[in-house]
Write a protein that holds these residues in place. Structure first.
Motif, mmCIF file in Angstrom:
data_model
loop_
_atom_site.group_PDB
_atom_site.id
_atom_site.type_symbol
_atom_site.label_atom_id
_atom_site.label_comp_id
_atom_site.label_asym_id
_atom_site.label_seq_id
_atom_site.Cartn_x
_atom_site.Cartn_y
_atom_site.Cartn_z
ATOM 1 N N HIS A 136 1.606 2.449 -20.899
ATOM 2 C CA HIS A 136 0.838 2.690 -19.972
ATOM 3 C C HIS A 136 0.554 1.679 -18.651
ATOM 4 C CE1 HIS A 136 -4.218 2.573 -19.093
ATOM 5 N NE2 HIS A 136 -4.430 1.170 -19.935
ATOM 6 N N ALA A 137 1.133 0.836 -19.496
ATOM 7 C CA ALA A 137 0.759 -0.049 -18.086
ATOM 8 C C ALA A 137 1.697 -0.169 -17.325
ATOM 9 C CB ALA A 137 1.078 -2.171 -18.726
ATOM 10 N N LEU A 138 2.766 0.555 -17.537
ATOM 11 C CA LEU A 138 3.573 0.971 -16.657
ATOM 12 C C LEU A 138 3.359 1.823 -15.289
ATOM 13 C CD1 LEU A 138 6.461 0.345 -15.184
ATOM 14 C CD2 LEU A 138 7.338 1.659 -17.061
ATOM 15 N N ALA A 139 3.041 3.076 -16.348
ATOM 16 C CA ALA A 139 2.305 4.342 -15.635
ATOM 17 C C ALA A 139 1.202 4.118 -15.070
ATOM 18 C CB ALA A 139 2.062 4.886 -17.050
ATOM 19 N N LYS A 140 0.331 2.743 -15.299
ATOM 20 C CA LYS A 140 -0.629 2.670 -13.934
ATOM 21 C C LYS A 140 -0.428 2.319 -12.815
ATOM 22 C CE LYS A 140 -5.209 0.305 -14.527
ATOM 23 N NZ LYS A 140 -6.075 -0.360 -15.437
ATOM 24 N N VAL A 141 0.730 0.905 -12.689
ATOM 25 C CA VAL A 141 1.255 0.385 -11.660
ATOM 26 C C VAL A 141 2.076 1.832 -10.587
ATOM 27 C CG1 VAL A 141 2.549 -0.429 -10.785
ATOM 28 C CG2 VAL A 141 1.508 -1.655 -12.527
ATOM 29 N N LEU A 142 2.641 2.500 -11.948
ATOM 30 C CA LEU A 142 3.888 3.630 -10.918
ATOM 31 C C LEU A 142 2.234 4.867 -10.004
ATOM 32 C CD1 LEU A 142 5.945 4.523 -13.375
ATOM 33 C CD2 LEU A 142 6.326 3.285 -11.357
ATOM 34 N N LYS A 143 1.026 4.692 -10.897
ATOM 35 C CA LYS A 143 0.297 5.961 -10.219
ATOM 36 C C LYS A 143 -0.507 5.470 -9.199
ATOM 37 C CE LYS A 143 -0.096 9.283 -13.490
ATOM 38 N NZ LYS A 143 -1.624 10.161 -14.668
ATOM 39 N N GLN A 144 -0.666 4.269 -9.604
ATOM 40 C CA GLN A 144 -1.680 3.206 -8.141
ATOM 41 C C GLN A 144 -0.435 3.170 -6.967
ATOM 42 O OE1 GLN A 144 -2.232 -0.560 -10.588
ATOM 43 N NE2 GLN A 144 -4.127 -0.052 -10.515
ATOM 44 N N ALA A 145 0.779 3.428 -7.661
ATOM 45 C CA ALA A 145 1.834 3.446 -5.963
ATOM 46 C C ALA A 145 2.318 5.178 -5.275
ATOM 47 C CB ALA A 145 3.244 2.657 -6.544
ATOM 48 N N GLY A 146 1.281 5.603 -6.274
ATOM 49 C CA GLY A 146 1.446 7.109 -5.969
ATOM 50 C C GLY A 146 1.733 8.263 -6.386
ATOM 51 N N ALA A 147 2.432 7.409 -7.321
ATOM 52 C CA ALA A 147 3.196 8.821 -8.277
ATOM 53 C C ALA A 147 2.465 9.718 -8.855
ATOM 54 C CB ALA A 147 3.891 7.824 -10.120
ATOM 55 N N GLY A 148 3.054 11.543 -8.851
ATOM 56 C CA GLY A 148 1.486 12.009 -9.068
ATOM 57 C C GLY A 148 1.878 12.210 -10.569
ATOM 58 N N GLN A 149 2.415 12.084 -11.354
ATOM 59 C CA GLN A 149 3.027 12.369 -12.909
ATOM 60 C C GLN A 149 4.122 11.196 -13.518
ATOM 61 O OE1 GLN A 149 3.548 16.539 -13.842
ATOM 62 N NE2 GLN A 149 4.135 15.680 -15.647
ATOM 63 N N VAL A 150 3.696 10.551 -14.492
ATOM 64 C CA VAL A 150 4.695 9.702 -15.205
ATOM 65 C C VAL A 150 4.812 10.189 -16.425
ATOM 66 C CG1 VAL A 150 5.214 7.657 -16.755
ATOM 67 C CG2 VAL A 150 3.813 7.778 -14.345
ATOM 68 N N ARG A 162 -1.292 -6.364 -18.226
ATOM 69 C CA ARG A 162 -2.155 -6.795 -17.256
ATOM 70 C C ARG A 162 -1.386 -8.074 -15.872
ATOM 71 N NH1 ARG A 162 -8.779 -7.252 -19.250
ATOM 72 N NH2 ARG A 162 -8.618 -4.921 -19.556
ATOM 73 N N GLY A 163 -0.742 -6.726 -15.433
ATOM 74 C CA GLY A 163 -0.250 -7.800 -14.167
ATOM 75 C C GLY A 163 0.846 -7.815 -14.469
ATOM 76 N N ALA A 164 2.049 -7.307 -15.632
ATOM 77 C CA ALA A 164 2.663 -7.804 -16.256
ATOM 78 C C ALA A 164 4.427 -7.167 -15.373
ATOM 79 C CB ALA A 164 3.248 -6.726 -17.570
ATOM 80 N N PHE A 165 3.751 -5.969 -15.142
ATOM 81 C CA PHE A 165 4.442 -4.483 -13.791
ATOM 82 C C PHE A 165 4.316 -5.274 -12.393
ATOM 83 C CE2 PHE A 165 4.622 -2.719 -18.121
ATOM 84 C CZ PHE A 165 5.602 -2.964 -18.529
ATOM 85 N N ALA A 166 5.168 -4.867 -11.052
ATOM 86 C CA ALA A 166 4.742 -4.553 -10.318
ATOM 87 C C ALA A 166 5.866 -3.506 -9.153
ATOM 88 C CB ALA A 166 5.138 -6.112 -9.429
ATOM 89 N N SER A 167 5.153 -2.427 -8.580
ATOM 90 C CA SER A 167 6.814 -1.432 -8.102
ATOM 91 C C SER A 167 6.368 -2.234 -5.591
ATOM 92 C CB SER A 167 6.259 -0.129 -7.985
ATOM 93 O OG SER A 167 6.967 0.246 -7.346
ATOM 94 N N PRO A 168 7.582 -1.636 -5.677
ATOM 95 C CA PRO A 168 7.087 -1.872 -3.994
ATOM 96 C C PRO A 168 7.455 -0.926 -3.052
ATOM 97 C CG PRO A 168 9.370 -2.799 -4.167
ATOM 98 C CD PRO A 168 8.256 -3.011 -5.983
ATOM 99 N N LYS A 169 7.276 0.231 -3.659
ATOM 100 C CA LYS A 169 8.035 1.219 -3.311
ATOM 101 C C LYS A 169 6.688 2.153 -3.482
ATOM 102 C CE LYS A 169 11.078 4.393 -3.861
ATOM 103 N NZ LYS A 169 12.494 5.117 -4.851
ATOM 104 N N ASP A 170 6.596 3.177 -2.683
ATOM 105 C CA ASP A 170 5.830 4.012 -2.152
ATOM 106 C C ASP A 170 6.317 5.410 -3.435
ATOM 107 O OD1 ASP A 170 3.972 6.141 -1.981
ATOM 108 O OD2 ASP A 170 5.153 5.882 0.360
ATOM 109 N N TRP A 171 5.638 5.542 -4.485
ATOM 110 C CA TRP A 171 6.435 6.781 -5.755
ATOM 111 C C TRP A 171 4.955 8.085 -5.143
ATOM 112 C CZ3 TRP A 171 10.607 5.842 -8.280
ATOM 113 C CH2 TRP A 171 10.256 4.436 -8.309
ATOM 114 N N GLN A 172 4.854 8.496 -4.193
ATOM 115 C CA GLN A 172 4.221 9.552 -3.514
ATOM 116 C C GLN A 172 4.031 10.840 -3.489
ATOM 117 O OE1 GLN A 172 0.794 8.843 -1.710
ATOM 118 N NE2 GLN A 172 0.503 10.841 -2.704
#
Length: 231
Positions: free
Chosen positions: A203-217, A175-185
């Motif tokens: 799982h942890a990385l994909a969760k961060v990507l989807k929180q940043a807008g990714a539609g699919q990982v 938890r909290g291991a990854f961060a993304s400043p980018k908009d992956w909308q």
């Protein structure tokens, strides 16, 4: 692996390359632990008829699908260890060339918009000298022509070794291991790594990507561990 000269292209294992030569001879190619059995499309653990496994049905991970051309077994495990821990970078290129003929079919139904490598903490990169996942992703990008984003996601927490830990413990530690400043909308992001064990890091990385807008990982791992070993 056998120290014999690489043979010319043989269609049973390889698609023809520009050089006309395969990365391994046919005997060594046959010895690689190709993952050919039916598996869960989400986490790539074995299932009957390729159905979703019970774990993914009850507690689906944040990533949507996993491509894994190999099982994590001998001799591939030794090759990956030499690549990762002994700076044998040419091995990464050889393994990538081995899986490339199989990837267009896997990815054709849903081509990713962008590719990233599993991030490594800067302290680990300094210690090892390179991010092994990024090296693999670079080789893949040259062949697949999928854009590679090298700084859209970072590992901000250097977690200790998770060997021997179960899935729940690993997820908690990440938890909290990854961060993304980018908009992956709306983007379909392909994450490249060498091995998936429990899938906790993915799982942890994909969760961060989807929180940043990714539609699919989607996860592209070179090997899937089918027993409890270190990820």
């Amino acid at each position: 692996m056998c120290a014999a000269p690489a043979q010319k292209y043989q269609p049973e294992y390889w698609s023809e390359t520009k050089t006309g030569h395969a990365p391994f001879c046919n005997d060594c190619a046959a010895a690689l632990p190709w993952y050919t059995s039916s598996r869960c499309p989400q986490c790539a653990l074995p299932t009957l008829n390729g159905d979703y496994c019970g774990i993914c049905l009850q507690h689906p991970p944040a990533f949507d699908q996993t491509f894994a051309p190999f099982r994590y077994a001998y001799p591939l495990d030794r090759l990956l260890q030499q690549f990762k821990y002994h700076q044998q970078l040419p091995i990464g290129k050889l393994i990538t060339e081995a899986v490339l003929p199989h990837l267009p079919t896997l990815l054709a139904a849903n081509i990713p918009d962008v590719m990233i490598a599993m991030p490594m903490h800067t302290q680990r990169v300094r210690q090892r000298g390179f991010n092994h996942a990024l090296e693999l992703a670079k080789h893949l990008q040259k062949a697949l022509k999928i854009p590679l984003d090298i700084d859209g996601c970072t590992r901000v927490m250097d977690t200790p070794s998770q060997a021997g830990m179960d899935m729940k413990t690993r997820i908690r530690n990440l938890r909290g291991a990854f961060a993304s400043p980018k908009d992956w909308q709306g983007k379909h992001v392909l994450v490249v790594d060498d091995v998936m064990t429990t899938g906790a890091s993915m799982h942890a990385l994909a969760k961060v990507l989807k929180q940043a807008g990714a539609g699919q990982v989607s996860a592209l791992v070179f090997a899937r561990t089918l027993k409890s070993t270190e990820e």
